[in-house]
Design a protein around this motif. Structure first.
Motif, PDB file in Angstrom:
ATOM      1  N   HIS A   8     -18.627 -70.304  28.896  1.00 32.30           N
ATOM      2  CA  HIS A   8     -17.419 -70.230  29.707  1.00 32.30           C
ATOM      3  C   HIS A   8     -16.462 -69.226  29.089  1.00 32.30           C
ATOM      4  O   HIS A   8     -16.405 -69.083  27.873  1.00 32.30           O
ATOM      5  CB  HIS A   8     -16.749 -71.602  29.808  1.00 32.30           C
ATOM      6  N   TRP A   9     -15.706 -68.591  29.978  1.00 32.08           N
ATOM      7  CA  TRP A   9     -14.830 -67.494  29.532  1.00 32.08           C
ATOM      8  C   TRP A   9     -13.392 -67.963  29.396  1.00 32.08           C
ATOM      9  O   TRP A   9     -12.467 -67.181  29.528  1.00 32.08           O
ATOM     10  CB  TRP A   9     -14.947 -66.332  30.517  1.00 32.08           C
ATOM     11  N   ASP A 218     -20.930 -68.964  32.807  1.00 31.00           N
ATOM     12  CA  ASP A 218     -20.090 -67.858  33.266  1.00 31.00           C
ATOM     13  C   ASP A 218     -19.116 -68.263  34.370  1.00 31.00           C
ATOM     14  O   ASP A 218     -18.831 -67.468  35.274  1.00 31.00           O
ATOM     15  CB  ASP A 218     -20.962 -66.676  33.712  1.00 31.00           C
ATOM     16  N   ASP A 219     -18.654 -69.489  34.293  1.00 28.05           N
ATOM     17  CA  ASP A 219     -17.594 -69.993  35.174  1.00 28.05           C
ATOM     18  C   ASP A 219     -17.970 -70.019  36.649  1.00 28.05           C
ATOM     19  O   ASP A 219     -17.092 -70.013  37.508  1.00 28.05           O
ATOM     20  CB  ASP A 219     -16.288 -69.177  34.987  1.00 28.05           C
ATOM     21  N   GLU A 234     -16.613 -68.551  41.305  1.00 23.01           N
ATOM     22  CA  GLU A 234     -15.626 -69.135  40.409  1.00 23.01           C
ATOM     23  C   GLU A 234     -14.447 -69.534  41.290  1.00 23.01           C
ATOM     24  O   GLU A 234     -14.040 -68.769  42.166  1.00 23.01           O
ATOM     25  CB  GLU A 234     -15.195 -68.074  39.390  1.00 23.01           C
ATOM     26  N   LYS A 254     -18.214 -60.548  32.049  1.00 25.32           N
ATOM     27  CA  LYS A 254     -18.552 -61.699  32.900  1.00 25.32           C
ATOM     28  C   LYS A 254     -19.218 -61.220  34.185  1.00 25.32           C
ATOM     29  O   LYS A 254     -20.208 -61.781  34.620  1.00 25.32           O
ATOM     30  CB  LYS A 254     -17.289 -62.503  33.205  1.00 25.32           C
ATOM     31  N   GLU A 257     -22.776 -60.516  33.625  1.00 24.47           N
ATOM     32  CA  GLU A 257     -23.570 -61.740  33.583  1.00 24.47           C
ATOM     33  C   GLU A 257     -23.836 -62.251  35.004  1.00 24.47           C
ATOM     34  O   GLU A 257     -24.922 -62.736  35.301  1.00 24.47           O
ATOM     35  CB  GLU A 257     -22.871 -62.833  32.767  1.00 24.47           C
ATOM     36  N   TRP A 258     -22.837 -62.138  35.850  1.00 19.75           N
ATOM     37  CA  TRP A 258     -23.012 -62.564  37.244  1.00 19.75           C
ATOM     38  C   TRP A 258     -24.113 -61.754  37.905  1.00 19.75           C
ATOM     39  O   TRP A 258     -24.943 -62.295  38.618  1.00 19.75           O
ATOM     40  CB  TRP A 258     -21.706 -62.371  38.025  1.00 19.75           C
TER      41      TRP A 258
END
Ligand SMILES: [Zn+2]
Length: 294
Positions: A8-9, A218-219, A234, A254, A257-258
């Motif tokens: 998580h960011w 990654d939220d 998110e 992020k 990563e998505w």
């Protein structure tokens, strides 16, 4: 159990931090094992704990240094500046083949016994054999016993043909409330951000938009089905009273990563003041696609 944090960011100061911690730490205190479902105050008795409180090589406020802990453990730990030896995200403190700590039952007043020196250090430093914790473990054991007995009754009762009633009773037993653990109400709890996330989900339901709460790495909080397409999003809520053309800012890393997930990912952005929901999807060329949900 060895707890596993998702990626998580957020940091200690982010509103969503506690919500993510609750999920990653299974709604229980990583140090003493107190569960939200075993006390009437639920989430309110729990806090975000800094695992390491000062160390130059650790991002102290980073999510990877956060632990979900009950107020009692967190209070003792911070008041006395205790630095932990056992890490609930690396060490299986109470379980596994070689637990560091063993629990006793009624025969020994629900005391804990340190099997290893590290286990004993945890018991001593957090005073896990004090009356408060022994009573807590006693209540836990009693709840567990009653749950098992009712499950047994449910299984044996020929009169209980209604799956709805059985389901409701089971949910109650699992969670200590009539809310199912899988339901967003329970998972988001009563914190401000929990309330806000819940409001978004309620709105989605109201508008007939299908969704599933996921809390992925990654939220990526939720999967939304809209006009035959699937989006991983998110959730963010804003008080901002204008409209953002480029969408809310998302960390470059992020977004990478998505993209790796192969899914269409973005931010589900709820403008609270105007009651507008936009979905912002970011492409590699930094073009933002805006899907207006309502
Ligand atoms: Zn605790």
């Amino acid at each position: 159990m060895v707890y596993k944090r998702k990626r998580h960011w957020v940091t200690y100061h982010s509103e969503k931090c506690k919500m993510y911690l609750r999920n990653d730490f299974k709604f229980e205190c990583a140090y003493c094992g107190m569960k939200e479902k075993d006390n009437v105050m639920g989430e309110q008795l729990f806090e975000k704990d800094h695992f390491v409180s000062r160390q130059s090589d650790v991002d102290v406020d980073g999510y990877n240094n956060m632990v979900y802990a009950c107020r009692k453990c967190n209070g003792t730990k911070s008041n006395q500046n205790i630095e932990m030896i056992l890490d609930p995200c690396k060490d299986d403190i109470y379980g596994g083949q070689n637990p560091h700590i063993r629990k006793s039952g009624a025969e020994d007043y629900y005391k804990l016994r340190g099997v290893t020196s590290q286990g004993q250090q945890l018991i001593d430093s957090l005073k896990l054999n004090s009356r408060f914790y022994r009573k807590m473990r006693q209540a836990q054991a009693q709840n567990e016993k009653i749950r098992k007995m009712i499950y047994q009754l449910l299984g044996e009762s020929p009169n209980l043909k209604s799956p709805e009633i059985a389901g409701e009773i089971k949910a109650y037993l699992n969670n200590g409330t009539l809310i199912n653990e899988e339901s967003e109400e329970f998972r988001c709890g009563v914190s401000k951000v929990g309330e806000e996330v819940y409001t978004v989900l309620e709105k989605l339901k109201e508008k007939g938009i299908k969704y599933k709460l996921l809390f992925m790495d990654d939220d990526l909080d939720v999967r939304v089905e809209y006009c035959g397409k699937i989006y991983y999003c998110e959730i963010r809520v804003t008080d901002y009273a204008g409209m953002k053309k480029r969408g809310p800012v998302v960390e470059r890393e992020k977004k990478k990563e998505w993209q790796k997930t192969g899914n269409v990912c973005g931010v589900l952005y709820y403008y609270k003041v105007q009651d507008i929901m936009n979905l912002y999807i970011y492409s590699e060329e930094e073009q933002t696609e805006i899907v207006k949900l309502w």
